[in-house]
Scaffold this motif. Structure first.
Motif, PDB file in Angstrom:
ATOM      1  N   SER A  33      97.894 -20.998  19.766  1.00 30.96           N
ATOM      2  CA  SER A  33      98.253 -22.337  19.295  1.00 30.96           C
ATOM      3  C   SER A  33      99.060 -22.207  17.999  1.00 30.96           C
TER       4      SER A  33
ATOM      5  N   SER B 208      94.936 -20.618  27.927  1.00 32.10           N
ATOM      6  CA  SER B 208      93.617 -20.478  28.534  1.00 32.10           C
ATOM      7  C   SER B 208      92.668 -21.572  28.065  1.00 32.10           C
ATOM      8  N   ASP B 209      92.750 -21.969  26.793  1.00 29.52           N
ATOM      9  CA  ASP B 209      91.879 -23.038  26.272  1.00 29.52           C
ATOM     10  C   ASP B 209      92.190 -24.364  26.966  1.00 29.52           C
ATOM     11  N   GLU B 210      93.465 -24.680  27.085  1.00 30.58           N
ATOM     12  CA  GLU B 210      93.869 -25.954  27.689  1.00 30.58           C
ATOM     13  C   GLU B 210      93.499 -25.994  29.167  1.00 30.58           C
TER      14      GLU B 210
ATOM     15  N   ASN C  66      91.247 -24.116  30.849  1.00 29.34           N
ATOM     16  CA  ASN C  66      89.791 -24.090  31.037  1.00 29.34           C
ATOM     17  C   ASN C  66      89.160 -25.442  30.735  1.00 29.34           C
ATOM     18  N   ALA C  67      89.675 -26.144  29.737  1.00 30.62           N
ATOM     19  CA  ALA C  67      89.154 -27.469  29.397  1.00 30.62           C
ATOM     20  C   ALA C  67      89.407 -28.462  30.534  1.00 30.62           C
ATOM     21  N   LEU C  68      90.591 -28.389  31.135  1.00 39.28           N
ATOM     22  CA  LEU C  68      90.906 -29.256  32.266  1.00 39.28           C
ATOM     23  C   LEU C  68      89.965 -29.005  33.433  1.00 39.28           C
TER      24      LEU C  68
ATOM     25  N   SER D 215      87.000 -27.600  33.393  1.00 41.60           N
ATOM     26  CA  SER D 215      85.622 -27.950  33.047  1.00 41.60           C
ATOM     27  C   SER D 215      85.370 -29.448  33.142  1.00 41.60           C
ATOM     28  N   SER D 216      86.398 -30.256  32.841  1.00 40.37           N
ATOM     29  CA  SER D 216      86.229 -31.714  32.892  1.00 40.37           C
ATOM     30  C   SER D 216      86.418 -32.278  34.302  1.00 40.37           C
TER      31      SER D 216
ATOM     32  N   ARG E 243      84.901 -30.664  37.343  1.00 34.88           N
ATOM     33  CA  ARG E 243      84.137 -29.566  37.936  1.00 34.88           C
ATOM     34  C   ARG E 243      84.125 -29.578  39.465  1.00 34.88           C
TER      35      ARG E 243
ATOM     36  N   SER F 205      89.145 -19.180  36.400  1.00 36.97           N
ATOM     37  CA  SER F 205      88.120 -20.014  37.028  1.00 36.97           C
ATOM     38  C   SER F 205      88.265 -20.041  38.547  1.00 36.97           C
TER      39      SER F 205
END
Length: 307
Positions: free
Chosen positions: A185, A224-226, A228-230, A232-233, A235, A262
């Motif tokens: 970032s 990877s953060d962006e 993975n967050a998508l 996870s929200s 599922r 994932s």
């Protein structure tokens, strides 16, 4: 060859050699053997085509073959909305502002390079949204629930917004962010071309050849953060990732480090650029993807990976 044809061709040669602008030279080249482009007052048309283009769209001749192709399609047509040129494909409307966009329409909607079918519904992550054509292609599909799109360049992002607003019936399916995905970032400055929007890149390597280069300040977030967050929200939903980001795909993959991708991400469609694709392929195989890689050169290729 008749005398009249010989005289016509000689005149075109003269026009070509004494042309003042690149477009004048291009017209003389296209019209070399036959008058394929006809000019009228402040407008032009292609031979055997009905649509009359305003003269300010003469730059479309830079992609003459693609223009001829689109004019010949029964499910597509050019229109003017006010003084802005639009290509209508079935129920979709797409603003045309550069010749490059003719090629993108041909690739996405007619060659259907992203026509992936899973047999179930899924979400799309569109990295390298550009002016939004691919996001609209997916949003228009019944098997796509949601499109998450990323475009770091403000001018290009604004053009995409205009295309989405032109297609209000599916606009809500597209969630878009004016950011890029990368290794880390940060905020960076890079070259930007308004004429070659599809060639702009956030990576260090660039081979833009344009007279319209500017400097753009863009925001990058760790990919990877962006991603993975998508996931996870959402599922209970599957994801397909499309990457066309002119070299940034390598930093996106590197951002995952040693962590696995994932299981909810079931397919990738990647246009890779400049570097050898082995890093991408090895990461995908390590995560149990079946990988098909095609290329016509050392500079660019296409990967489809599924599991």
């Amino acid at each position: 060859m008749s005398i009249s044809n010989f005289i016509y061709r000689q005149k075109q040669k003269i026009k070509y050699h004494f042309a003042i602008t690149d477009h004048e030279r291009l017209v003389a080249e296209i019209n070399r053997n036959d008058r394929l482009i006809e000019f009228r007052e402040n407008s032009f048309k292609l031979k055997e085509a009905e649509f009359i283009f305003p003269i300010e769209y003469l730059f479309l001749l830079e992609r003459y073959d693609d223009l001829v192709f689109l004019l010949s399609q029964s499910n597509g047509s050019f229109q003017l909305i006010g003084n802005q040129l639009v290509f209508k494909f079935n129920n979709l409307k797409l603003f045309i502002k550069t010749s490059e966009e003719l090629f993108i329409i041909k690739e996405v909607f007619y060659k259907q390079i992203y026509n992936i079918n899973l047999g179930s519904t899924f979400n799309i992550i569109d990295v390298g949204m550009n002016v939004g054509f691919t996001s609209l292609y997916f949003a228009n599909r019944d098997d796509v629930q949601k499109v998450y799109s990323y475009e770091p360049f403000k001018t290009t992002f604004k053009d995409a917004q205009e295309n989405f607003e032109l297609n209000k019936e599916i606009e809500e399916k597209i969630e878009r962010k004016n950011i890029g995905l990368g290794l880390d970032s940060k905020v960076i400055k890079v070259n930007y071309s308004n004429n070659l929007k599809g060639k702009n890149t956030t990576s260090n390597v660039t081979n833009l050849q344009s007279e319209s280069l500017d400097c753009a300040t863009i925001e990058l977030v760790k990919a990877s953060d962006e991603i993975n967050a998508l996931v996870s929200s959402n599922r209970n939903q599957l994801f397909v990732i499309k990457l066309d980001c002119e070299g940034a795909e390598f930093d996106i993959f590197k951002s995952f480090g040693d962590q696995n991708i994932s299981e909810k991400i079931v397919a990738f469609m990647i246009e890779w650029h400049r570097n050898k694709p082995q890093l991408l392929i090895e990461k995908l195989i390590h995560n149990n993807f079946k990988v098909h890689c095609t290329t016509d050169s050392k500079e660019i290729g296409f990967i489809v990976a599924v599991r």
